[in-house]
Design a protein around this motif. Structure first.
Motif, PDB file in Angstrom:
ATOM      1  N   MET A 346       2.120  15.628 -19.599  1.00 44.54           N
ATOM      2  CA  MET A 346       3.538  15.496 -19.275  1.00 44.54           C
ATOM      3  C   MET A 346       3.755  14.293 -18.353  1.00 44.54           C
ATOM      4  N   ARG A 347       4.853  13.607 -18.537  1.00 40.63           N
ATOM      5  CA  ARG A 347       5.209  12.480 -17.665  1.00 40.63           C
ATOM      6  C   ARG A 347       6.278  12.963 -16.696  1.00 40.63           C
ATOM      7  N   ILE A 348       5.909  13.002 -15.419  1.00 39.46           N
ATOM      8  CA  ILE A 348       6.775  13.541 -14.375  1.00 39.46           C
ATOM      9  C   ILE A 348       7.218  12.391 -13.470  1.00 39.46           C
ATOM     10  N   HIS A 349       8.529  12.143 -13.414  1.00 37.56           N
ATOM     11  CA  HIS A 349       9.082  11.064 -12.597  1.00 37.56           C
ATOM     12  C   HIS A 349       9.858  11.652 -11.428  1.00 37.56           C
ATOM     13  N   GLY A 350       9.536  11.179 -10.220  1.00 38.26           N
ATOM     14  CA  GLY A 350      10.191  11.658  -9.022  1.00 38.26           C
ATOM     15  C   GLY A 350      11.234  10.686  -8.514  1.00 38.26           C
ATOM     16  N   ARG A 351      11.434  10.687  -7.218  1.00 32.45           N
ATOM     17  CA  ARG A 351      12.428   9.785  -6.621  1.00 32.45           C
ATOM     18  C   ARG A 351      12.007   8.325  -6.806  1.00 32.45           C
ATOM     19  N   GLY A 352      13.001   7.470  -6.991  1.00 29.58           N
ATOM     20  CA  GLY A 352      12.737   6.038  -7.089  1.00 29.58           C
ATOM     21  C   GLY A 352      11.950   5.647  -8.324  1.00 29.58           C
ATOM     22  N   GLY A 353      11.885   6.534  -9.324  1.00 28.50           N
ATOM     23  CA  GLY A 353      11.193   6.223 -10.568  1.00 28.50           C
ATOM     24  C   GLY A 353       9.683   6.362 -10.518  1.00 28.50           C
ATOM     25  N   ARG A 354       9.153   6.809  -9.376  1.00 26.01           N
ATOM     26  CA  ARG A 354       7.692   6.940  -9.293  1.00 26.01           C
ATOM     27  C   ARG A 354       7.188   7.959 -10.315  1.00 26.01           C
ATOM     28  N   LEU A 356       4.093  10.491 -11.666  1.00 26.45           N
ATOM     29  CA  LEU A 356       3.060  11.293 -11.024  1.00 26.45           C
ATOM     30  C   LEU A 356       1.656  10.840 -11.387  1.00 26.45           C
ATOM     31  N   SER A 357       1.393  10.540 -12.647  1.00 25.22           N
ATOM     32  CA  SER A 357       0.037  10.147 -13.028  1.00 25.22           C
ATOM     33  C   SER A 357      -0.367   8.834 -12.368  1.00 25.22           C
ATOM     34  N   ARG A 358       0.588   7.944 -12.138  1.00 29.28           N
ATOM     35  CA  ARG A 358       0.266   6.698 -11.426  1.00 29.28           C
ATOM     36  C   ARG A 358       0.016   6.980  -9.955  1.00 29.28           C
ATOM     37  N   GLU A 359       0.809   7.876  -9.378  1.00 25.94           N
ATOM     38  CA  GLU A 359       0.595   8.252  -7.978  1.00 25.94           C
ATOM     39  C   GLU A 359      -0.787   8.873  -7.799  1.00 25.94           C
ATOM     40  N   TRP A 360      -1.280   9.524  -8.843  1.00 22.89           N
ATOM     41  CA  TRP A 360      -2.552  10.240  -8.773  1.00 22.89           C
ATOM     42  C   TRP A 360      -3.695   9.473  -9.437  1.00 22.89           C
ATOM     43  N   ASP A 362      -5.953   7.678  -8.333  1.00 19.24           N
ATOM     44  CA  ASP A 362      -7.229   7.786  -7.614  1.00 19.24           C
ATOM     45  C   ASP A 362      -7.612   9.237  -7.339  1.00 19.24           C
ATOM     46  N   GLY A 363      -6.891  10.162  -7.943  1.00 17.10           N
ATOM     47  CA  GLY A 363      -7.158  11.583  -7.733  1.00 17.10           C
ATOM     48  C   GLY A 363      -5.908  12.302  -7.263  1.00 17.10           C
ATOM     49  N   ALA A 364      -5.691  13.489  -7.767  1.00  8.13           N
ATOM     50  CA  ALA A 364      -4.482  14.249  -7.446  1.00  8.13           C
ATOM     51  C   ALA A 364      -4.445  14.624  -5.975  1.00  8.13           C
ATOM     52  N   GLU A 365      -3.253  14.560  -5.393  1.00 12.12           N
ATOM     53  CA  GLU A 365      -3.032  14.944  -4.004  1.00 12.12           C
ATOM     54  C   GLU A 365      -1.752  15.762  -3.913  1.00 12.12           C
ATOM     55  N   ALA A 366      -1.802  16.838  -3.169  1.00 11.56           N
ATOM     56  CA  ALA A 366      -0.619  17.659  -2.928  1.00 11.56           C
ATOM     57  C   ALA A 366      -0.850  18.436  -1.643  1.00 11.56           C
ATOM     58  N   HIS A 367       0.151  18.492  -0.794  1.00  5.22           N
ATOM     59  CA  HIS A 367       0.019  19.243   0.448  1.00  5.22           C
ATOM     60  C   HIS A 367      -0.178  20.729   0.140  1.00  5.22           C
ATOM     61  N   GLY A 374       7.536  12.502  -2.681  1.00  7.98           N
ATOM     62  CA  GLY A 374       8.224  11.702  -3.690  1.00  7.98           C
ATOM     63  C   GLY A 374       8.726  12.513  -4.857  1.00  7.98           C
ATOM     64  N   PHE A 375       8.411  13.825  -4.854  1.00  7.68           N
ATOM     65  CA  PHE A 375       8.802  14.697  -5.966  1.00  7.68           C
ATOM     66  C   PHE A 375       9.479  15.946  -5.394  1.00  7.68           C
ATOM     67  N   PRO A 376      10.746  15.807  -4.982  1.00  7.60           N
ATOM     68  CA  PRO A 376      11.447  16.925  -4.333  1.00  7.60           C
ATOM     69  C   PRO A 376      11.576  18.139  -5.246  1.00  7.60           C
TER      70      PRO A 376
END
Length: 486
Positions: A346-354, A356-360, A362-367, A374-376
């Motif tokens: 799935m292609r998930i786009h958050g705020r500002g067009g970011r 998720l797969s590009r954000e990750w 180097d490896g997935a990160e989530a608090h 960036g993904f409210p």
């Protein structure tokens, strides 16, 4: 487009069904569960191979709020787990909220409207809150072996078992020696004419303390107050104690390694075969497997263990690097899953067009494995850093249910458009995880499905499950930024 939903959940396994139940119990009924398949159950729907069963005891591999006292065995088989999930979905009236055959292809956060715009194979919809319950083991990984498509026989992944294929008398090749193969091989070894097992890396296999529950035991569990919960608590404490060996004191693995060696020597009398089944990496670095019949199956006269690397697949079978052709009528790829991609494809786009797969990349990160900067209003169940090597993932999921529900209730109570975890909070959590993981057995020098292609462990929780529950007992408002509804 229809009116926005309050919550959309992707996936109907334990995570999706359990989250839907908890939301409904909190009075949130405006929810939809999107399921790409024709039935619920997630991994327990998909994995129907012979011998499929859980490696966590049944009393622990179930929701705390929905005990089941009539499990047939201590370690539940696939069919009973799937039945249990259907029971939960019916009892708590989740089924009317599920859209089967509806695959999510992507989602985009609309900042102006404060909504997730979700694209599916069955049309588009929108929601204030998007929850991913896709899990970590939902996309089969087929190995990049040259010539797979040229095979003249039948080939399939273990999670897509072809029940129309009769294995009786057939030459069957099984590629892989992970958790699925350890269950499959004993079941089909007595049916196949010849079984060839291709091993790249020997697993640690210890005995499985499994047996059927006796009638009187099920009666006691059902009728004696507290008996079931005592059994569950005892099992939890036993399994939780193993975390010390995985995450803090790897030398404690020696006791379990001795158990492995006893198992191996007792069941494999041939020293040559025994040597081939001896792992060359520290115990616990990869998933420890449990079975009472895997090693005996390998001693059958119609079973051959091949440790030579696979070179290619040809129409007649599998060719190893020494030039030997191992003829086969059926190839079963018990080669695991693409476990570190999480929400992919799935292609998930958050705020500002970011994206998720590009954000990750180097490896997935989530608090806390749940929220992503960036993904409210996006929440993950069984996300990064929440897998276990020692206990029940259902316990972890229930911790996440409570945290996500706290976030959803905060949106409603404070009339917020969205909440979003702060970048510095997420980064600090990620650094803590990586620092703690360095001391664990998972970074002791082996490749596993717990890590990315770059060698970064992103799947596992490096601590006790009760510590995770404490960390997720409620969302901390200081961890988030928010936009108040106008």
């Amino acid at each position: 487009m229809a009116s926005p939903r309050t919550v959309v959940i992707i996936g109907s396994g334990f995570g999706g069904i359990g989250m839907a139940i908890r939301l409904k119990q909190a009075g949130i009924h405006d929810l939809v569960v999107l399921e790409k398949a024709g039935g619920l159950g997630g991994t327990w729907r998909d994995n129907t191979y012979p011998g499929a069963a859980c490696d966590v005891p049944s009393h622990l591999y179930s929701f705390s709020f929905e005990p089941r006292t009539d499990w047939s065995r201590r370690f539940p088989p696939q069919r009973e787990i799937l039945e249990y999930l259907w029971h939960c979905a019916r009892k708590y009236e989740v089924l009317p909220h599920v859209r089967f055959g509806c695959e999510v292809t992507g989602a985009r956060f609309d900042e102006d409207a404060a909504l997730w715009r979700i694209s599916t194979s069955d049309g588009d919809l929108s929601a204030r809150v998007l929850i991913s319950a896709c899990g970590q083991l939902n996309r089969p990984a087929l190995p990049p072996i040259e010539g797979r498509e040229t095979f003249a026989g039948v080939g399939f992944h273990s999670a897509r078992w072809d029940h129309g294929v009769d294995l009786a008398g057939k030459r069957v090749a099984v590629v892989g020696t992970g958790a699925s193969a350890v269950q499959i091989v004993p079941e089909i070894a007595g049916v196949a004419g010849r079984l060839t097992l291709f091993q790249r890396s020997a697993p640690y296999v210890i005995d499985k303390p499994d047996r059927p529950y006796r009638d009187w035991e099920r009666t006691v569990l059902e009728r004696v107050p507290g008996a079931y919960h005592l059994s569950r608590a005892r099992t939890y404490a036993l399994y939780e104690s193993r975390a010390l060996a995985f995450v803090k004191y790897p030398k404690l693995m020696e006791g379990m390694r001795a158990r492995f060696r006893r198992n191996l020597h007792r069941q494999i009398p041939d020293p040559g075969l025994r040597a081939a089944l001896e792992p060359d990496y520290p115990m616990g670095c990869k998933r420890i497997l449990i079975s009472n019949d895997y090693y005996p199956a390998l001693t059958r006269p119609n079973v051959e263990l091949v440790t030579e690397a696979i070179d290619r697949v040809v129409p007649a079978g599998i060719v190893t690097r020494d030039g030997t052709t191992h003829e086969a009528d059926v190839i079963v790829y018990a080669t695991g899953f693409r476990s570190t991609g999480f929400l992919a494809p799935m292609r998930i786009h958050g705020r500002g067009g970011r994206e998720l797969s590009r954000e990750w990349r180097d490896g997935a990160e989530a608090h806390l494995g749940i929220t992503v900067h960036g993904f409210p209003n996006l929440f993950l169940l069984y996300g990064p850093y929440t897998n276990l090597g020692h206990n029940s993932i259902i316990y972890m999921l229930e911790s996440q249910f409570r945290y996500v529900l706290g976030c959803v209730e905060a949106l409603r109570r404070h009339r917020l458009d969205w909440i979003e975890v702060r970048a510095d909070v997420q980064d600090a959590f990620g650094r803590r995880m990586q620092e703690r993981l360095r001391a664990t057995v998972w970074e002791a020098g082996c490749e596993s499905w717990y890590m990315t292609a770059g060698g970064k462990v992103v799947n596992n929780w490096p601590g006790f499950t009760f510590a995770y529950r404490r960390a997720t007992r409620r969302p901390d408002p200081r961890d988030f930024t928010a936009r108040r509804a106008s």
